[in-house]
Design an enzyme around this catalytic site. Structure first.
Site, PDB file in Angstrom:
ATOM      1  CE  LYS A   1      -2.132   3.050   3.074  1.00  0.00           C
ATOM      2  NZ  LYS A   1      -1.739   3.745   2.250  1.00  0.00           N
TER       3      LYS A   1
ATOM      4  CB  CYS B   1      13.156   8.672   8.657  1.00  0.00           C
ATOM      5  SG  CYS B   1      13.700   8.234   7.352  1.00  0.00           S
TER       6      CYS B   1
ATOM      7  CD  GLU C   1      10.504  12.056  11.161  1.00  0.00           C
ATOM      8  OE1 GLU C   1       9.472  11.612  11.802  1.00  0.00           O
ATOM      9  OE2 GLU C   1      11.173  11.856  10.726  1.00  0.00           O
TER      10      GLU C   1
HETATM   11  P1  ADP Z   1       3.839  10.230   7.273  1.00  0.00           P
HETATM   12  O1  ADP Z   1       3.950  10.598   7.969  1.00  0.00           O
HETATM   13  O2  ADP Z   1       5.461   9.929   6.244  1.00  0.00           O
HETATM   14  O3  ADP Z   1       2.918  10.899   6.445  1.00  0.00           O
HETATM   15  P2  ADP Z   1       2.362   8.502   8.163  1.00  0.00           P
HETATM   16  O4  ADP Z   1       2.239   7.476   9.317  1.00  0.00           O
HETATM   17  O5  ADP Z   1       0.817   8.948   8.242  1.00  0.00           O
HETATM   18  O6  ADP Z   1       3.628   9.012   7.727  1.00  0.00           O
HETATM   19  O7  ADP Z   1       2.347   7.755   6.806  1.00  0.00           O
HETATM   20  C1  ADP Z   1       2.673   6.039   6.080  1.00  0.00           C
HETATM   21  C2  ADP Z   1       1.734   5.522   5.456  1.00  0.00           C
HETATM   22  O8  ADP Z   1       1.327   4.798   6.529  1.00  0.00           O
HETATM   23  C3  ADP Z   1       1.028   5.728   4.504  1.00  0.00           C
HETATM   24  O9  ADP Z   1       1.059   5.042   3.483  1.00  0.00           O
HETATM   25  C4  ADP Z   1      -0.261   5.503   5.057  1.00  0.00           C
HETATM   26  O10 ADP Z   1      -1.229   6.249   4.422  1.00  0.00           O
HETATM   27  C5  ADP Z   1      -0.655   4.656   6.407  1.00  0.00           C
HETATM   28  N1  ADP Z   1      -1.487   5.114   7.646  1.00  0.00           N
HETATM   29  C6  ADP Z   1      -1.750   6.135   8.021  1.00  0.00           C
HETATM   30  N2  ADP Z   1      -2.529   5.156   8.803  1.00  0.00           N
HETATM   31  C7  ADP Z   1      -2.766   4.641   8.854  1.00  0.00           C
HETATM   32  C8  ADP Z   1      -3.640   3.633  10.087  1.00  0.00           C
HETATM   33  N3  ADP Z   1      -3.923   3.986  10.522  1.00  0.00           N
HETATM   34  N4  ADP Z   1      -2.666   1.974  10.032  1.00  0.00           N
HETATM   35  C9  ADP Z   1      -2.388   1.516   8.694  1.00  0.00           C
HETATM   36  N5  ADP Z   1      -1.619   2.413   7.691  1.00  0.00           N
HETATM   37  C10 ADP Z   1      -1.595   4.007   8.363  1.00  0.00           C
END
Ligand code: ADP
Length: 419
Positions: free
Chosen positions: A114, A221, A318
Protein backbone atom coordinates in the site's frame (compact mmCIF):
# COMPACT_ATOMS: atom_id res chain seq x y z
CA UNK A 1 9.21 -21.36 -8.16
CA UNK A 2 12.85 -22.03 -7.43
CA UNK A 3 15.02 -19.34 -5.88
CA UNK A 4 17.19 -19.37 -8.99
CA UNK A 5 14.18 -18.60 -11.18
CA UNK A 6 12.99 -15.87 -8.82
CA UNK A 7 16.45 -14.33 -8.99
CA UNK A 8 16.42 -14.31 -12.80
CA UNK A 9 13.05 -12.60 -12.87
CA UNK A 10 14.24 -10.01 -10.36
CA UNK A 11 17.20 -9.24 -12.65
CA UNK A 12 14.83 -8.71 -15.54
CA UNK A 13 12.64 -6.50 -13.34
CA UNK A 14 15.71 -4.40 -12.52
CA UNK A 15 16.54 -3.98 -16.23
CA UNK A 16 12.99 -2.84 -17.00
CA UNK A 17 13.15 -0.27 -14.23
CA UNK A 18 16.38 1.14 -15.60
CA UNK A 19 14.91 1.34 -19.10
CA UNK A 20 12.11 3.50 -17.67
CA UNK A 21 14.27 5.68 -15.41
CA UNK A 22 13.21 9.04 -16.83
CA UNK A 23 9.49 8.36 -16.65
CA UNK A 24 9.65 6.86 -13.16
CA UNK A 25 11.67 9.80 -11.85
CA UNK A 26 9.11 12.19 -13.33
CA UNK A 27 6.26 10.32 -11.61
CA UNK A 28 7.92 10.67 -8.19
CA UNK A 29 8.69 14.29 -8.98
CA UNK A 30 5.06 15.06 -9.86
CA UNK A 31 3.67 13.12 -6.91
CA UNK A 32 6.09 14.06 -4.15
CA UNK A 33 7.88 17.16 -5.43
CA UNK A 34 11.13 15.21 -5.38
CA UNK A 35 14.01 16.60 -7.39
CA UNK A 36 14.02 15.09 -10.87
CA UNK A 37 17.77 15.53 -11.08
CA UNK A 38 18.23 13.31 -8.01
CA UNK A 39 15.57 10.76 -8.95
CA UNK A 40 17.33 9.98 -12.22
CA UNK A 41 20.75 9.37 -10.69
CA UNK A 42 19.73 8.10 -7.24
CA UNK A 43 16.25 6.78 -6.44
CA UNK A 44 15.53 4.85 -9.64
CA UNK A 45 18.99 3.30 -10.26
CA UNK A 46 19.23 2.49 -6.55
CA UNK A 47 15.92 0.59 -6.80
CA UNK A 48 17.27 -1.48 -9.69
CA UNK A 49 20.44 -2.11 -7.68
CA UNK A 50 18.43 -3.38 -4.70
CA UNK A 51 16.64 -5.89 -6.88
CA UNK A 52 19.94 -7.12 -8.28
CA UNK A 53 21.49 -7.37 -4.81
CA UNK A 54 18.64 -9.47 -3.43
CA UNK A 55 18.26 -11.48 -6.65
CA UNK A 56 21.65 -13.00 -5.95
CA UNK A 57 20.43 -14.15 -2.55
CA UNK A 58 17.18 -15.74 -3.75
CA UNK A 59 18.81 -19.14 -4.41
CA UNK A 60 21.03 -19.08 -1.32
CA UNK A 61 18.39 -19.30 1.38
CA UNK A 62 19.07 -22.35 3.47
CA UNK A 63 18.91 -23.64 7.00
CA UNK A 64 21.40 -25.52 9.14
CA UNK A 65 22.14 -29.13 10.01
CA UNK A 66 22.22 -29.58 13.77
CA UNK A 67 24.04 -32.17 15.79
CA UNK A 68 21.61 -32.84 18.57
CA UNK A 69 22.28 -34.62 21.83
CA UNK A 70 21.10 -38.23 21.90
CA UNK A 71 20.74 -40.22 18.72
CA UNK A 72 18.81 -37.52 16.95
CA UNK A 73 19.56 -35.25 14.05
CA UNK A 74 17.93 -31.94 13.34
CA UNK A 75 17.85 -29.45 10.56
CA UNK A 76 16.19 -26.12 9.95
CA UNK A 77 14.18 -25.02 6.95
CA UNK A 78 13.74 -21.37 6.11
CA UNK A 79 10.26 -21.01 4.67
CA UNK A 80 8.54 -17.93 3.22
CA UNK A 81 6.57 -16.31 6.03
CA UNK A 82 3.44 -16.11 3.85
CA UNK A 83 1.50 -13.04 2.81
CA UNK A 84 3.29 -9.78 3.60
CA UNK A 85 1.67 -6.35 3.86
CA UNK A 86 3.96 -3.44 3.04
CA UNK A 87 2.89 0.07 4.02
CA UNK A 88 5.15 2.80 2.72
CA UNK A 89 5.42 6.60 2.97
CA UNK A 90 5.41 9.41 0.41
CA UNK A 91 8.89 10.86 0.89
CA UNK A 92 10.75 8.05 -0.89
CA UNK A 93 8.04 6.33 -2.95
CA UNK A 94 10.54 4.32 -4.99
CA UNK A 95 13.27 3.58 -2.47
CA UNK A 96 10.93 2.42 0.30
CA UNK A 97 8.94 0.33 -2.20
CA UNK A 98 12.07 -1.69 -3.01
CA UNK A 99 13.41 -1.71 0.58
CA UNK A 100 10.35 -3.90 1.11
CA UNK A 101 9.64 -5.62 -2.19
CA UNK A 102 13.15 -6.76 -3.14
CA UNK A 103 13.91 -8.94 -0.08
CA UNK A 104 10.32 -10.19 0.01
CA UNK A 105 10.56 -11.43 -3.58
CA UNK A 106 13.89 -13.08 -2.77
CA UNK A 107 12.27 -14.80 0.23
CA UNK A 108 9.51 -16.18 -1.99
CA UNK A 109 6.54 -14.51 -0.30
CA UNK A 110 3.49 -12.94 -1.86
CA UNK A 111 2.72 -9.37 -0.87
CA UNK A 112 0.30 -6.48 -0.89
CA UNK A 113 1.94 -3.06 -1.08
CA UNK A 114 0.00 0.00 0.00
CA UNK A 115 1.76 3.13 -1.20
CA UNK A 116 1.10 6.44 0.54
CA UNK A 117 -2.04 8.20 -0.65
CA UNK A 118 0.06 11.16 -1.80
CA UNK A 119 2.32 9.08 -4.05
CA UNK A 120 0.68 6.06 -5.71
CA UNK A 121 1.88 6.63 -9.29
CA UNK A 122 5.32 5.03 -9.39
CA UNK A 123 4.06 2.07 -7.32
CA UNK A 124 1.42 1.35 -9.97
CA UNK A 125 4.06 1.63 -12.67
CA UNK A 126 6.26 -0.83 -10.72
CA UNK A 127 3.33 -3.27 -10.56
CA UNK A 128 3.02 -3.07 -14.31
CA UNK A 129 6.76 -3.64 -14.82
CA UNK A 130 6.62 -6.62 -12.44
CA UNK A 131 4.08 -8.25 -14.72
CA UNK A 132 6.27 -7.57 -17.77
CA UNK A 133 9.27 -9.07 -15.96
CA UNK A 134 7.36 -12.33 -15.45
CA UNK A 135 6.40 -12.09 -11.78
CA UNK A 136 3.27 -14.27 -11.62
CA UNK A 137 -0.10 -12.67 -11.01
CA UNK A 138 -0.94 -12.45 -7.33
CA UNK A 139 2.66 -12.23 -6.09
CA UNK A 140 3.21 -8.48 -6.09
CA UNK A 141 -0.08 -6.65 -5.55
CA UNK A 142 -0.25 -2.87 -5.31
CA UNK A 143 -3.34 -1.42 -3.62
CA UNK A 144 -3.35 2.36 -3.34
CA UNK A 145 -5.59 3.78 -0.65
CA UNK A 146 -5.76 5.80 2.53
CA UNK A 147 -4.06 4.79 5.76
CA UNK A 148 -7.01 4.39 8.13
CA UNK A 149 -8.87 2.25 5.57
CA UNK A 150 -6.56 0.36 3.21
CA UNK A 151 -3.53 0.45 5.53
CA UNK A 152 -5.49 -0.49 8.63
CA UNK A 153 -7.20 -3.34 6.75
CA UNK A 154 -3.82 -4.91 6.01
CA UNK A 155 -2.71 -4.57 9.63
CA UNK A 156 -5.80 -6.26 11.05
CA UNK A 157 -6.26 -8.88 8.32
CA UNK A 158 -6.27 -12.44 9.64
CA UNK A 159 -4.56 -13.83 6.50
CA UNK A 160 -1.67 -11.39 6.45
CA UNK A 161 1.34 -12.95 8.20
CA UNK A 162 3.63 -9.95 8.44
CA UNK A 163 3.43 -6.18 8.11
CA UNK A 164 6.48 -4.16 7.27
CA UNK A 165 5.81 -0.49 7.82
CA UNK A 166 7.72 2.71 7.13
CA UNK A 167 6.10 5.92 8.36
CA UNK A 168 5.44 7.95 11.46
CA UNK A 169 5.93 6.72 15.02
CA UNK A 170 2.25 7.49 15.77
CA UNK A 171 1.01 5.22 12.98
CA UNK A 172 3.65 2.60 13.85
CA UNK A 173 1.95 2.29 17.22
CA UNK A 174 -1.41 1.72 15.49
CA UNK A 175 0.14 -0.93 13.27
CA UNK A 176 1.37 -2.87 16.31
CA UNK A 177 -1.98 -2.50 18.06
CA UNK A 178 -3.85 -3.85 15.03
CA UNK A 179 -1.42 -6.75 14.72
CA UNK A 180 -1.83 -7.57 18.40
CA UNK A 181 -5.61 -7.38 18.23
CA UNK A 182 -5.89 -9.58 15.12
CA UNK A 183 -3.64 -12.57 14.45
CA UNK A 184 -0.42 -11.47 16.19
CA UNK A 185 1.21 -11.05 12.80
CA UNK A 186 4.87 -10.15 12.87
CA UNK A 187 5.67 -6.48 12.51
CA UNK A 188 8.72 -4.48 11.58
CA UNK A 189 8.76 -0.71 11.81
CA UNK A 190 10.97 2.00 10.35
CA UNK A 191 9.69 5.15 12.02
CA UNK A 192 10.51 8.78 12.60
CA UNK A 193 13.78 10.42 13.49
CA UNK A 194 15.22 13.58 14.95
CA UNK A 195 18.82 12.94 14.13
CA UNK A 196 21.70 14.79 15.79
CA UNK A 197 24.80 15.92 13.94
CA UNK A 198 27.71 16.70 16.26
CA UNK A 199 30.40 19.02 14.96
CA UNK A 200 33.63 19.06 16.97
CA UNK A 201 36.14 21.93 17.24
CA UNK A 202 38.80 20.06 15.28
CA UNK A 203 36.65 19.78 12.14
CA UNK A 204 37.23 21.88 9.07
CA UNK A 205 34.43 24.46 9.15
CA UNK A 206 33.71 24.46 5.41
CA UNK A 207 33.48 20.68 5.28
CA UNK A 208 31.19 20.67 8.31
CA UNK A 209 28.95 23.34 6.81
CA UNK A 210 28.61 21.40 3.55
CA UNK A 211 27.77 18.19 5.38
CA UNK A 212 25.27 19.79 7.73
CA UNK A 213 23.54 21.58 4.87
CA UNK A 214 23.26 18.30 2.98
CA UNK A 215 22.02 16.49 6.08
CA UNK A 216 19.45 18.94 7.18
CA UNK A 217 16.89 20.27 4.77
CA UNK A 218 15.10 17.34 3.15
CA UNK A 219 11.83 15.56 3.81
CA UNK A 220 13.81 12.61 5.12
CA UNK A 221 13.46 10.49 8.24
CA UNK A 222 17.25 10.51 8.67
CA UNK A 223 17.51 14.29 8.24
CA UNK A 224 20.09 15.71 10.66
CA UNK A 225 18.07 18.53 12.19
CA UNK A 226 19.60 18.88 15.67
CA UNK A 227 23.02 20.34 15.05
CA UNK A 228 25.37 20.43 18.04
CA UNK A 229 28.46 22.56 17.42
CA UNK A 230 31.40 22.77 19.84
CA UNK A 231 31.97 26.26 21.22
CA UNK A 232 35.40 26.82 19.62
CA UNK A 233 34.01 26.88 16.08
CA UNK A 234 30.42 27.80 16.86
CA UNK A 235 30.54 31.41 15.67
CA UNK A 236 32.44 30.63 12.46
CA UNK A 237 30.07 27.74 11.76
CA UNK A 238 26.93 29.81 12.30
CA UNK A 239 28.13 32.57 9.98
CA UNK A 240 28.89 30.13 7.16
CA UNK A 241 25.83 27.91 7.51
CA UNK A 242 23.57 30.97 7.30
CA UNK A 243 25.36 32.12 4.11
CA UNK A 244 24.99 28.63 2.74
CA UNK A 245 21.29 28.43 3.52
CA UNK A 246 20.72 31.74 1.79
CA UNK A 247 22.35 30.39 -1.36
CA UNK A 248 20.24 27.20 -1.30
CA UNK A 249 17.99 27.25 -4.38
CA UNK A 250 14.34 26.47 -3.69
CA UNK A 251 12.15 25.94 -6.72
CA UNK A 252 10.53 23.75 -9.36
CA UNK A 253 11.75 20.19 -8.73
CA UNK A 254 11.63 19.45 -12.47
CA UNK A 255 14.34 21.96 -13.25
CA UNK A 256 18.03 21.16 -12.77
CA UNK A 257 20.16 23.25 -10.38
CA UNK A 258 17.44 23.34 -7.75
CA UNK A 259 18.46 22.20 -4.25
CA UNK A 260 15.04 21.94 -2.65
CA UNK A 261 11.54 21.38 -4.04
CA UNK A 262 8.19 22.01 -2.38
CA UNK A 263 6.77 20.21 0.66
CA UNK A 264 4.68 17.25 -0.44
CA UNK A 265 1.23 18.72 0.29
CA UNK A 266 -0.72 21.42 2.11
CA UNK A 267 -0.85 19.43 5.35
CA UNK A 268 2.94 19.11 5.52
CA UNK A 269 3.43 22.71 4.41
CA UNK A 270 1.20 23.97 7.22
CA UNK A 271 2.80 21.62 9.73
CA UNK A 272 6.29 22.93 8.96
CA UNK A 273 5.14 26.56 9.20
CA UNK A 274 3.44 25.76 12.51
CA UNK A 275 6.74 24.42 13.88
CA UNK A 276 8.54 27.55 12.72
CA UNK A 277 6.01 29.56 14.75
CA UNK A 278 6.62 27.30 17.80
CA UNK A 279 10.35 28.02 17.43
CA UNK A 280 9.72 31.75 17.49
CA UNK A 281 7.23 31.73 20.38
CA UNK A 282 9.29 29.32 22.48
CA UNK A 283 12.19 31.76 22.37
CA UNK A 284 14.64 30.42 19.78
CA UNK A 285 16.40 32.98 17.58
CA UNK A 286 15.56 32.84 13.89
CA UNK A 287 18.75 33.33 11.88
CA UNK A 288 17.40 32.91 8.38
CA UNK A 289 14.28 31.75 6.53
CA UNK A 290 11.15 31.32 8.58
CA UNK A 291 8.39 31.65 6.02
CA UNK A 292 6.91 30.36 2.78
CA UNK A 293 8.77 31.07 -0.45
CA UNK A 294 6.84 32.89 -3.16
CA UNK A 295 3.10 33.09 -3.66
CA UNK A 296 2.41 29.78 -5.32
CA UNK A 297 3.09 26.19 -4.26
CA UNK A 298 4.20 24.68 -0.95
CA UNK A 299 7.72 26.04 -0.86
CA UNK A 300 9.40 26.92 2.42
CA UNK A 301 12.62 28.87 2.95
CA UNK A 302 15.56 26.98 4.46
CA UNK A 303 15.18 27.95 8.08
CA UNK A 304 17.81 28.05 10.82
CA UNK A 305 17.19 28.62 14.51
CA UNK A 306 19.83 29.17 17.16
CA UNK A 307 19.55 29.50 20.96
CA UNK A 308 17.47 26.33 20.82
CA UNK A 309 16.82 24.68 24.20
CA UNK A 310 16.62 20.92 24.56
CA UNK A 311 12.98 20.90 25.60
CA UNK A 312 11.63 23.07 22.78
CA UNK A 313 9.27 21.44 20.30
CA UNK A 314 11.64 22.21 17.41
CA UNK A 315 14.39 20.26 19.22
CA UNK A 316 12.23 17.26 20.07
CA UNK A 317 9.63 16.70 17.33
CA UNK A 318 10.19 15.44 13.82
CA UNK A 319 9.28 18.41 11.59
CA UNK A 320 9.94 16.84 8.18
CA UNK A 321 10.84 20.11 6.54
CA UNK A 322 13.75 22.53 6.04
CA UNK A 323 14.15 23.59 9.67
CA UNK A 324 17.52 23.29 11.43
CA UNK A 325 18.14 23.80 15.15
CA UNK A 326 21.63 24.87 16.17
CA UNK A 327 22.94 24.24 19.68
CA UNK A 328 26.31 24.89 21.30
CA UNK A 329 28.22 22.43 23.49
CA UNK A 330 31.48 22.40 25.46
CA UNK A 331 32.53 18.82 26.21
CA UNK A 332 32.23 15.44 24.53
CA UNK A 333 30.15 14.18 27.48
CA UNK A 334 27.70 17.02 27.05
CA UNK A 335 27.43 16.33 23.29
CA UNK A 336 26.66 12.65 23.91
CA UNK A 337 24.06 13.44 26.55
CA UNK A 338 22.33 15.98 24.34
CA UNK A 339 22.44 13.79 21.24
CA UNK A 340 20.73 11.02 23.21
CA UNK A 341 18.11 13.36 24.66
CA UNK A 342 15.41 12.26 22.21
CA UNK A 343 12.78 9.56 21.97
CA UNK A 344 14.11 8.71 18.51
CA UNK A 345 17.23 6.78 17.49
CA UNK A 346 17.38 6.48 13.74
CA UNK A 347 20.70 8.00 12.66
CA UNK A 348 23.39 10.40 13.84
CA UNK A 349 26.27 12.33 12.29
CA UNK A 350 29.70 12.98 13.79
CA UNK A 351 32.09 15.47 12.23
CA UNK A 352 35.61 15.33 13.64
CA UNK A 353 39.16 14.59 12.63
CA UNK A 354 39.92 12.86 15.92
CA UNK A 355 39.55 9.09 15.64
CA UNK A 356 39.16 8.69 19.41
CA UNK A 357 36.31 11.17 19.50
CA UNK A 358 34.63 9.47 16.53
CA UNK A 359 34.95 6.02 18.13
CA UNK A 360 33.73 7.12 21.53
CA UNK A 361 30.72 9.06 20.25
CA UNK A 362 29.67 6.41 17.73
CA UNK A 363 29.50 3.83 20.54
CA UNK A 364 27.69 6.12 22.93
CA UNK A 365 24.92 7.48 20.73
CA UNK A 366 21.87 5.25 20.68
CA UNK A 367 20.99 5.25 16.99
CA UNK A 368 20.84 2.60 14.28
CA UNK A 369 23.11 4.31 11.79
CA UNK A 370 26.13 6.52 12.53
CA UNK A 371 27.76 8.59 9.82
CA UNK A 372 31.28 9.81 10.61
CA UNK A 373 32.42 12.64 8.32
CA UNK A 374 29.71 11.79 5.81
CA UNK A 375 25.93 11.76 5.62
CA UNK A 376 23.25 9.91 3.63
CA UNK A 377 25.74 7.17 2.79
CA UNK A 378 23.71 4.03 2.10
CA UNK A 379 24.43 0.70 0.53
CA UNK A 380 22.40 -2.40 -0.24
CA UNK A 381 24.61 -4.28 2.18
CA UNK A 382 24.27 -1.78 5.06
CA UNK A 383 21.41 -2.55 7.48
CA UNK A 384 19.16 0.45 7.99
CA UNK A 385 16.71 0.98 10.84
CA UNK A 386 16.26 2.53 14.22
CA UNK A 387 16.76 2.24 17.93
CA UNK A 388 14.19 3.40 20.51
CA UNK A 389 11.00 4.89 19.05
CA UNK A 390 12.47 4.92 15.56
CA UNK A 391 11.42 1.29 15.24
CA UNK A 392 12.89 -2.19 14.86
CA UNK A 393 13.59 -4.70 12.12
CA UNK A 394 16.22 -3.50 9.67
CA UNK A 395 15.69 -2.82 5.99
CA UNK A 396 18.60 -3.48 3.60
CA UNK A 397 21.47 -5.86 4.24
CA UNK A 398 21.31 -9.58 3.63
CA UNK A 399 19.60 -10.22 6.97
CA UNK A 400 16.53 -8.25 5.83
CA UNK A 401 15.44 -11.41 3.99
CA UNK A 402 15.03 -13.14 7.37
CA UNK A 403 12.17 -10.77 8.19
CA UNK A 404 10.18 -12.53 5.50
CA UNK A 405 11.14 -16.08 6.45
CA UNK A 406 10.05 -18.48 9.15
CA UNK A 407 12.46 -21.02 10.60
CA UNK A 408 11.12 -24.55 10.92
CA UNK A 409 13.06 -27.11 12.95
CA UNK A 410 12.82 -30.74 11.84
CA UNK A 411 14.03 -33.62 14.02
CA UNK A 412 14.49 -37.30 13.22
CA UNK A 413 16.16 -40.24 15.04
CA UNK A 414 19.37 -41.31 13.32
CA UNK A 415 18.98 -45.09 13.82
CA UNK A 416 15.22 -45.53 13.72
CA UNK A 417 12.75 -44.71 16.46
CA UNK A 418 13.89 -45.50 20.02
CA UNK A 419 10.33 -44.96 21.26
P1 ADP B 1 3.98 10.27 7.10
O1 ADP B 1 4.40 11.12 8.24
O2 ADP B 1 5.10 9.71 6.28
O3 ADP B 1 2.82 10.79 6.31
P2 ADP B 1 2.23 8.21 8.07
O4 ADP B 1 2.63 7.29 9.15
O5 ADP B 1 1.06 9.10 8.25
O6 ADP B 1 3.56 8.98 7.82
O7 ADP B 1 2.01 7.42 6.70
C1 ADP B 1 2.83 6.36 6.27
C2 ADP B 1 1.97 5.29 5.65
O8 ADP B 1 1.09 4.78 6.64
C3 ADP B 1 1.07 5.78 4.50
O9 ADP B 1 1.03 4.78 3.50
C4 ADP B 1 -0.27 5.92 5.18
O10 ADP B 1 -1.36 5.80 4.29
C5 ADP B 1 -0.23 4.76 6.15
N1 ADP B 1 -1.16 4.86 7.28
C6 ADP B 1 -1.66 5.98 7.86
N2 ADP B 1 -2.52 5.67 8.85
C7 ADP B 1 -2.56 4.31 8.93
C8 ADP B 1 -3.23 3.36 9.76
N3 ADP B 1 -4.06 3.74 10.72
N4 ADP B 1 -2.99 2.05 9.56
C9 ADP B 1 -2.14 1.65 8.60
N5 ADP B 1 -1.49 2.49 7.77
C10 ADP B 1 -1.68 3.80 7.92
Amino acid sequence: MSGYERGRIMMKYADLIEENTEELAILDCIDAGKLLSLGKVADIPVAAGMLRYYSGAADKIHGETLKMSGELQGYTLKEPIGVVGHIIPWNYPTTTFFFKVAPTLAAGCTMVVKPAEQTPLSALFYANLAKQAGIPDGVLNVVPGFGPTAGAALCSHMDVDKVSFTGSTEVGRLVMQAAAKSNLKQVSLELGGKCPVIVFDDADVDTAVNLVQLASFGEVCVAGTRIYVQEGIYDAFVKKIVEKAKSWVVGDPLSPNVNQGPQVDKTQFEKVLKYIEYGKTEGATLLTGGKACGEKGYYIEPTIFTDVKEDMKIAQDEIFGPVMSLMKFKTIEEAIEKANNTRYGLAAGIITNNINTANRVSRSVRAGLIWINCYFAFDNDLPFGGYKMSGFGKDLGLDAIDKYLNVKSVVTPIYGSPW
